[in-house]
Design an enzyme around this catalytic site. Structure first.
Site, mmCIF file in Angstrom:
data_model
loop_
_atom_site.group_PDB
_atom_site.id
_atom_site.type_symbol
_atom_site.label_atom_id
_atom_site.label_comp_id
_atom_site.label_asym_id
_atom_site.label_seq_id
_atom_site.Cartn_x
_atom_site.Cartn_y
_atom_site.Cartn_z
ATOM 1 N N LEU A 18 0.853 -1.162 -0.073
ATOM 2 C CA LEU A 18 0.078 0.030 -0.090
ATOM 3 C C LEU A 18 0.743 1.351 -0.122
ATOM 4 O O LEU A 18 1.689 1.254 0.759
ATOM 5 C CB LEU A 18 -0.884 0.054 1.380
ATOM 6 C CG LEU A 18 -1.764 1.080 1.172
ATOM 7 C CD1 LEU A 18 -2.668 1.166 0.162
ATOM 8 C CD2 LEU A 18 -2.441 1.294 2.640
ATOM 9 N N GLN A 71 3.395 8.419 -8.247
ATOM 10 C CA GLN A 71 4.754 8.936 -8.350
ATOM 11 C C GLN A 71 5.892 8.003 -8.309
ATOM 12 O O GLN A 71 6.926 8.520 -8.113
ATOM 13 C CB GLN A 71 4.820 10.023 -7.018
ATOM 14 C CG GLN A 71 3.483 10.932 -7.006
ATOM 15 C CD GLN A 71 3.530 11.751 -5.642
ATOM 16 O OE1 GLN A 71 4.647 11.906 -5.013
ATOM 17 N NE2 GLN A 71 2.561 11.939 -5.283
ATOM 18 N N GLU A 117 0.917 -13.071 -3.031
ATOM 19 C CA GLU A 117 -0.402 -13.916 -2.729
ATOM 20 C C GLU A 117 -1.463 -12.886 -3.420
ATOM 21 O O GLU A 117 -1.706 -11.678 -3.172
ATOM 22 C CB GLU A 117 -0.509 -13.571 -1.276
ATOM 23 C CG GLU A 117 -1.824 -13.957 -0.806
ATOM 24 C CD GLU A 117 -2.046 -13.926 0.750
ATOM 25 O OE1 GLU A 117 -3.121 -13.797 1.176
ATOM 26 O OE2 GLU A 117 -0.953 -13.624 1.305
#
Length: 371
Positions: free
Chosen positions: A232, A240, A266
């Site tokens: 994340l 960016q 996964e």
């Protein structure tokens, strides 16, 4: 409460009831607070909305019981300590026997690290955040538009990191569908964290940008096989190039370990699959076996062995990268050269069907023999 409450004795008419229903994703706003001023201004570069809310507010993703609801969840930019502020213009009348959703309790149930609802306490957290330093081992640095970034690796053996991760991981509920928290007692987890390093006078300050977690599985007979689990980058920092730097740093860190067989993923999302392909192409295009003259001769075991040895890339992924790089090396205006490329891809696509055909043929032989 997972949605609209049931009527009880008709005390709240349906039309009025729906006025007290809010879409959770619309009323919740995440805000990164670097200074006290950030508590009372709307800086679009530091605010963002959740993508999923069902893991906190139920499958219908609604909050019942309020009008004009605003739920602001603030995070200190470095340590990610939280402050929750709830405002509304009206709530369901106390004269009816239907209780509004307890927003703070629902949030607290999914926030192991906890949060404060006291603004004064959070102001102190903002001041302390200036001295925040990342936990773990610095493994990579890079610059982007004159801004400096650092990547660290850490495990749950590190108590400082354990505390930080308990706060950082709350984001996965809002941005990774069906995500679950990591077991901090399992030392097979390794987490890579990304920070922006900002110089302020004679000191520096760190802002959290994202993270990547992987788990080391056993691979017979004497290897381990890390599997990437959660990735994340916080929305203000997306698009960016940070995800590519983070994944590349993981490859470089793990590739130095001779006990690693290869790196798997996964249940990758489409976005991560594109990111992985991009990073793997950059890694493989520098290898000898992936040079244009060899690519045009077809897929070889040499490619698998070199990519796995140098960057721990799986055999299936190597085949995908080969096709991308071979297309890059193919002159599509040359009909014969382009046809060879297309036939090569077609043969790979047909392999599962040919295996199934052979399997059915063997079964038919068995049936004919026993008949």
């Amino acid at each position: 409460m997972n949605g609209l409450p049931s009527l009880s004795g008709g005390t709240l008419e349906r039309g009025n009831r729906e006025k007290f229903v809010c879409e959770a994703a619309e009323v919740i706003t995440f805000r990164l607070a670097e200074s006290v001023e950030d508590l009372h201004r709307n800086d679009e570069t530091r605010t963002f909305k959740p993508e999923f809310t069902h893991q906190v507010f139920g499958d219908n993703e609604v909050i019942f019981g309020y009008k004009g609801l605003k739920v602001d969840i603030f995070f200190t930019v470095g340590s990610l300590k939280q402050f929750v502020r709830v405002n509304y213009t009206d709530r369901v009348p106390s004269s009816v026997n239907v209780e509004p959703d307890n927003i703070l309790k629902l949030l607290m149930d999914q926030t192991p690290s906890g949060f404060t609802t006291n603004e004064s306490d959070f102001v102190l957290d903002i001041e302390k955040d200036r001295s925040f330093r990342p936990a773990g081992t610095l493994i990579a640095c890079y610059q982007n538009d004159e801004k400096k970034y650092e990547i660290y690796s850490a495990s749950f053996k590190n108590n400082q990191f354990r505390d930080f991760h308990s706060r950082m991981q709350t984001f996965i509920l809002w941005y990774i569908d069906a995500a679950s928290y990591l077991d901090s007692d399992d030392l097979s987890w390794k987490v890579y964290t990304l920070f922006e390093k900002v110089k302020e006078g004679n000191s520096v300050r760190y802002s959290s940008i994202g993270f990547l977690s992987c788990y080391s599985y056993y691979h017979y007979p004497n290897k381990v096989r890390p599997r990437i689990s959660q990735v994340l980058i916080l929305p203000p920092y997306q698009k960016q190039g940070h995800g590519a730097h983070l994944l590349s740093a993981l490859y470089d860190d793990i590739s130095r370990n001779s006990s690693v067989y290869d790196i798997t993923v996964e249940d990758p999302s489409e976005n991560f699959t594109r990111l992985r392909n991009y990073v793997d192409v950059l890694k493989c295009c520098r290898l000898a076996s992936f040079q244009p003259d060899k690519l045009k001769r077809g897929f070889t075991q040499e490619m698998v062995d070199e990519a796995r040895s140098e960057h721990k890339i799986t055999a299936i992924q190597v085949r995908k990268i080969y096709e991308i790089l071979r297309l890059r090396a193919t002159d599509v205006s040359d009909s014969q050269e382009y046809r060879k490329y297309r036939l090569d891809v077609k043969r790979r696509i047909n392999i599962p069907f040919l295996k199934e055909k052979r399997k059915k043929y063997r079964l038919r032989l068995c049936v004919d023999t026993t008949a």
